[in-house]
Design a protein around this motif. Structure first.
Motif, mmCIF file in Angstrom:
data_model
loop_
_atom_site.group_PDB
_atom_site.id
_atom_site.type_symbol
_atom_site.label_atom_id
_atom_site.label_comp_id
_atom_site.label_asym_id
_atom_site.label_seq_id
_atom_site.Cartn_x
_atom_site.Cartn_y
_atom_site.Cartn_z
ATOM 1 N N LEU A 1 0.817 -1.210 0.000
ATOM 2 C CA LEU A 1 0.000 0.000 0.000
ATOM 3 C C LEU A 1 0.854 1.265 0.000
ATOM 4 C CD1 LEU A 1 -2.876 -1.030 2.431
ATOM 5 C CD2 LEU A 1 -3.006 -0.730 -0.043
ATOM 6 N N ILE A 2 1.909 1.286 0.818
ATOM 7 C CA ILE A 2 2.796 2.450 0.846
ATOM 8 C C ILE A 2 3.492 2.622 -0.505
ATOM 9 C CG2 ILE A 2 4.932 3.379 1.830
ATOM 10 C CD1 ILE A 2 4.016 2.104 4.509
ATOM 11 N N GLY A 3 4.036 1.542 -1.029
ATOM 12 C CA GLY A 3 4.708 1.609 -2.321
ATOM 13 C C GLY A 3 3.780 2.057 -3.432
ATOM 14 N N THR A 4 2.568 1.536 -3.433
ATOM 15 C CA THR A 4 1.590 1.942 -4.443
ATOM 16 C C THR A 4 1.230 3.412 -4.288
ATOM 17 O OG1 THR A 4 0.690 -0.304 -4.516
ATOM 18 C CG2 THR A 4 -0.708 1.466 -5.378
ATOM 19 N N GLY A 5 1.054 3.840 -3.048
ATOM 20 C CA GLY A 5 0.693 5.234 -2.804
ATOM 21 C C GLY A 5 1.747 6.214 -3.279
ATOM 22 N N VAL A 6 3.004 5.978 -2.917
ATOM 23 C CA VAL A 6 4.045 6.923 -3.340
ATOM 24 C C VAL A 6 4.320 6.809 -4.832
ATOM 25 C CG1 VAL A 6 5.103 7.120 -1.058
ATOM 26 C CG2 VAL A 6 5.975 5.432 -2.663
ATOM 27 N N ALA A 7 4.157 5.613 -5.387
ATOM 28 C CA ALA A 7 4.334 5.469 -6.838
ATOM 29 C C ALA A 7 3.246 6.241 -7.585
ATOM 30 C CB ALA A 7 4.309 3.996 -7.235
ATOM 31 N N LEU A 8 1.996 6.121 -7.133
ATOM 32 C CA LEU A 8 0.908 6.867 -7.771
ATOM 33 C C LEU A 8 1.108 8.368 -7.611
ATOM 34 C CD1 LEU A 8 -2.241 4.742 -6.866
ATOM 35 C CD2 LEU A 8 -1.262 5.132 -9.143
ATOM 36 N N LEU A 9 1.532 8.798 -6.421
ATOM 37 C CA LEU A 9 1.797 10.221 -6.200
ATOM 38 C C LEU A 9 2.827 10.732 -7.204
ATOM 39 C CD1 LEU A 9 1.403 12.774 -4.402
ATOM 40 C CD2 LEU A 9 3.318 11.928 -3.035
ATOM 41 N N VAL B 1 3.899 9.223 -10.162
ATOM 42 C CA VAL B 1 3.495 9.046 -11.560
ATOM 43 C C VAL B 1 2.420 10.058 -11.960
ATOM 44 C CG1 VAL B 1 2.323 7.452 -13.148
ATOM 45 C CG2 VAL B 1 4.179 6.636 -11.705
ATOM 46 N N LEU B 2 1.470 10.303 -11.082
ATOM 47 C CA LEU B 2 0.356 11.183 -11.429
ATOM 48 C C LEU B 2 0.672 12.666 -11.270
ATOM 49 C CD1 LEU B 2 -2.596 9.157 -9.860
ATOM 50 C CD2 LEU B 2 -1.881 9.248 -12.268
ATOM 51 N N THR B 3 1.622 13.004 -10.362
ATOM 52 C CA THR B 3 1.872 14.423 -10.091
ATOM 53 C C THR B 3 3.334 14.831 -10.216
ATOM 54 O OG1 THR B 3 2.241 14.103 -7.718
ATOM 55 C CG2 THR B 3 -0.045 14.440 -8.438
ATOM 56 N N SER C 1 13.512 5.590 -7.272
ATOM 57 C CA SER C 1 13.918 6.352 -8.454
ATOM 58 C C SER C 1 15.426 6.259 -8.697
ATOM 59 C CB SER C 1 13.482 7.817 -8.320
ATOM 60 O OG SER C 1 14.058 8.399 -7.165
ATOM 61 N N LEU C 2 16.062 5.262 -8.064
ATOM 62 C CA LEU C 2 17.477 4.933 -8.273
ATOM 63 C C LEU C 2 18.416 6.099 -7.981
ATOM 64 C CD1 LEU C 2 17.120 2.819 -11.547
ATOM 65 C CD2 LEU C 2 17.175 2.000 -9.170
ATOM 66 N N GLN C 3 18.180 6.805 -6.900
ATOM 67 C CA GLN C 3 19.038 7.914 -6.478
ATOM 68 C C GLN C 3 20.179 7.379 -5.615
ATOM 69 O OE1 GLN C 3 18.483 11.177 -7.465
ATOM 70 N NE2 GLN C 3 16.921 10.242 -8.765
#
Length: 157
Positions: A21-29, A31-33, A129-131
């Motif tokens: 859920l956390i991974g999906t949430g930050v990924a959507l944040l 990707v979408l914004t 994001s491979l930083q």
């Protein structure tokens, strides 16, 4: 007793679900914004509403504080939903003394400032994001956590 049960006496499934859920949430944040959802910046930008000190009034905090406040409220609401549905409203307690919790919180806050971000910012968003600076930060966080846990287990028990 097997290793999995000794490491996760309450089961491992809720940890997996939380991570997804956390991974999906930050990924959507992202990707979408295009926004990165690290919590130490959420904390600082939220304080910019009430503290007029120059640190909290930096553009990086004031320009993003509205969406970050919504992000933080989502986390609080998520915890409330978990408490109501999973914990069924039961009081959550710990045997850890309050002074240790306060000291731990202060050290984590100091470390997040020192590391220019927290474990969620570096560990989830930065590594995702491979930083390279985030990889170094996470390795430092983990080494410090292992050392601190072992020292605390030995001397503070």
């Amino acid at each position: 007793m097997d290793l999995a049960h000794s490491l996760f006496p309450l089961g491992w499934q809720h940890y997996l679900l939380g991570g997804v859920l956390i991974g999906t949430g930050v990924a959507l944040l992202f990707v979408l914004t295009g926004l990165v959802g690290g919590m130490s910046t959420v904390f600082s930008s939220t304080w910019s509403f009430v503290l007029q000190r120059p640190f909290f009034q930096q553009a990086r905090f004031t320009d993003s504080r509205n969406w970050r406040l919504v992000f933080a409220l989502g986390l609080v609401l998520g915890a409330l939903v978990w408490w109501l549905l999973v914990a069924q409203g039961a009081a959550q307690t710990t045997d850890v003394p309050a002074w240790r919790l306060l000291l731990g919180g202060a050290l984590v806050g100091y470390g997040a400032r020192l590391g220019n971000g927290c474990t969620s910012g570096h560990g989830i968003c930065g590594l995702g994001s491979l930083q390279w600076p985030s990889l170094l930060a996470v390795l430092t966080f983990m080494a410090t956590a292992f050392l601190t846990a072992n020292l605390a287990a030995r001397w503070l028990v």
